[in-house]
Design an enzyme around this catalytic site. Structure first.
Site, PDB file in Angstrom:
ATOM      1  N   VAL A 116      -2.114  86.572  11.778  1.00  0.00           N
ATOM      2  CA  VAL A 116      -2.593  87.963  11.682  1.00  0.00           C
ATOM      3  C   VAL A 116      -2.718  88.303  10.196  1.00  0.00           C
ATOM      4  CG1 VAL A 116      -2.113  90.367  12.271  1.00  0.00           C
ATOM      5  CG2 VAL A 116      -1.487  88.526  13.869  1.00  0.00           C
ATOM      6  N   GLY A 129       2.282  90.066  12.902  1.00  0.00           N
ATOM      7  CA  GLY A 129       2.231  88.654  13.286  1.00  0.00           C
ATOM      8  C   GLY A 129       3.269  88.344  14.350  1.00  0.00           C
ATOM      9  N   HIS A 130       4.523  88.736  14.096  1.00  0.00           N
ATOM     10  CA  HIS A 130       5.570  88.551  15.108  1.00  0.00           C
ATOM     11  C   HIS A 130       5.208  89.285  16.400  1.00  0.00           C
ATOM     12  CE1 HIS A 130       7.941  88.483  11.206  1.00  0.00           C
ATOM     13  NE2 HIS A 130       8.319  87.334  11.727  1.00  0.00           N
ATOM     14  N   MET A 167      13.074  85.822  12.018  1.00  0.00           N
ATOM     15  CA  MET A 167      14.128  86.138  11.056  1.00  0.00           C
ATOM     16  C   MET A 167      14.138  87.650  10.780  1.00  0.00           C
ATOM     17  SD  MET A 167      14.551  82.842   8.635  1.00  0.00           S
ATOM     18  CE  MET A 167      13.346  83.262   7.387  1.00  0.00           C
ATOM     19  N   GLN A 199       5.348  73.775  10.265  1.00  0.00           N
ATOM     20  CA  GLN A 199       6.476  74.047  11.166  1.00  0.00           C
ATOM     21  C   GLN A 199       6.079  73.842  12.621  1.00  0.00           C
ATOM     22  OE1 GLN A 199       9.283  77.551  10.787  1.00  0.00           O
ATOM     23  NE2 GLN A 199       7.981  78.323  12.406  1.00  0.00           N
TER      24      GLN A 199
END
Lengths: 291, 291
Positions: B184, B44-45, B38, B161
């Protein structure tokens, strides 16, 4: 020209084997046509199969009586089956692959995922058969994922189903073309349905009321009638006179989105559902207003 | 070795153009890796993106703040955005394609189709955020249909999720491998989240309570504690002492299916959700019992 040895049809029960077989055909450049059925095949199904054989390079037919589209009070257990006859038909036509999974192959223990087209699933057929379209969408999406067809074929007799499947395909960005082919009828006009075998002789005779009241509605629209209320009233009257018939619903709706119409403008879909004892039959026609 | 000119990343807003771009890569034999986000990217991404770049031939990142996964009272409008910074990160890493659709491209007027994983979607995160997982499943399925990835990457931070997405993929026979990569963390152990920017300085300091009570739980399990009730009580006590924190839920569940455990046997997932004012943070750990 398509030349095919008899009895060369491949029958597969496992999802992984179907995926492998189709992957092979796709990589050789063939287009895949798919006809989902619940078996007990009649000329309506076969017309879809023939069209797939004409239009695509490799035709897959599934035979699966899908439990998730039957309600708890519906005829899942009694739904008619005749696998031997079905296979004879499909072999004769020269189908390439017949996928016949068992229930646990499609719905393993702990299955929890469902697809639904909201609103559209709750009217007409959906109101009479709660959960029906959720089951249909779920199984059709699964078949699309397993078979990965370029074109899938459905019958106009299940008009609301076709509208819902098309909506699902668009909304979920699925890469499959949906072809809807005309309803095939008996001599007296009764739409072919696997459920027709349930009818007694008298009910069978009475069942032509569906097509007759649809034809009457069509004539009324072509003669200038634009008011759904007037047409519904006349259809209801005709069905009321047939003592073996119990009207479930009459729908006069938009052809594209199945929304009820206040007024018939250019085109409408008229659908009807009628009980004969416990047997529930449906039919529909698309009508054009001459304006 | 991967050599890539800076700024060569392709940015696409239209579904049809993404399908065409990916079709081209697939037909040249490349495997497709996909990281749905998003935006407002953090380390983390980026750890997911790096893994995709290592493991697949063509990496697609989507940036889409998905409205259907936000509840009516949630922070859709205020969800943080910083497209320029996101693009700088992705260009530097050498991502191949960034898909940035607008809301109407993903959800055209009249959109009606939803995917849900029943039961699993109603507990914990699902109870606190009704409709959330239905929105997540629907958008993820759409992305899978558009992008057709071989591998898709998710973060362990959103543990429920990941379990739901895996269930959906299995149930619907989707051909995509789901990879879940470790959370992370900041120096003090706080899990990275786009929502951390909402925290005041005091709340930010207090937020380490999530990882601290999870570490405490982990130690208890490793020391032989098998009773979820005892662990929950201790975690609740710790969070209760932190005046800026309001506990939402503690979940001690099966790692595979997210079902609550009566007793911890070999392995468990412990998840926690805590409010700091209006900001809701989540975190989790997988714990092993030494038995």
């Amino acid at each position: 020209m398509r030349i095919k040895k008899e009895n060369s049809v491949e029958v597969i029960a496992k999802i992984s084997a179907v995926k492998a077989a189709i992957e092979k055909q796709k990589s050789s450049g063939k287009s895949i046509g798919f006809v989902p059925t619940m078996g007990f095949l009649h000329e309506g199904h076969l017309s879809l199969v023939r069209e797939s054989l004409r239009r695509t390079g490799y035709t897959v037919v599934s035979i699966f009586v899908n439990p998730t589209q039957f309600g708890p009070k519906e005829d899942l257990q009694e739904y008619p089956r005749n696998l031997e006859k079905d296979m004879a038909f499909l072999e004769e036509l020269g189908v390439d692959l017949v996928f016949i999974p068992d229930t646990l192959e499609m719905y393993p223990e702990g299955f929890k995922t469902y697809v639904e087209v909201t609103d559209l699933q709750d009217n007409f057929e959906g109101r009479s058969r709660p959960g029906h379209f959720r089951g249909v969408c779920t199984v059709v999406l699964k078949f699309f994922e397993i078979i990965n067809p370029d074109v899938a074929y459905f019958g106009q007799k299940d008009a609301q189903q076709s509208v819902i499947i098309k909506k699902m395909v668009g909304d979920l960005n699925l890469d499959v073309e949906i072809q809807v082919l005309p309803t095939v009828r008996e001599k007296d006009g009764l739409a072919l349905s696997s459920r027709n075998v349930y009818l007694t002789k008298d009910q069978r005779k009475a069942a032509s009321i569906l097509v007759n009241c649809l034809r009457k509605a069509k004539n009324m629209v072509e003669a200038g009638e634009k008011d759904p209320y007037v047409i519904t009233k006349e259809m209801t009257r005709m069905i009321g006179r047939q003592t073996l018939a119990d009207l479930d619903y009459i729908a006069i709706v938009d052809v594209g989105n199945f929304e009820p119409l206040d007024k018939i403008k250019k085109e409408a879909l008229i659908a009807v559902a009628v009980y004969f004892g416990k047997v529930r039959l449906i039919d529909n026609m698309i009508v054009q207003s001459k304006e």
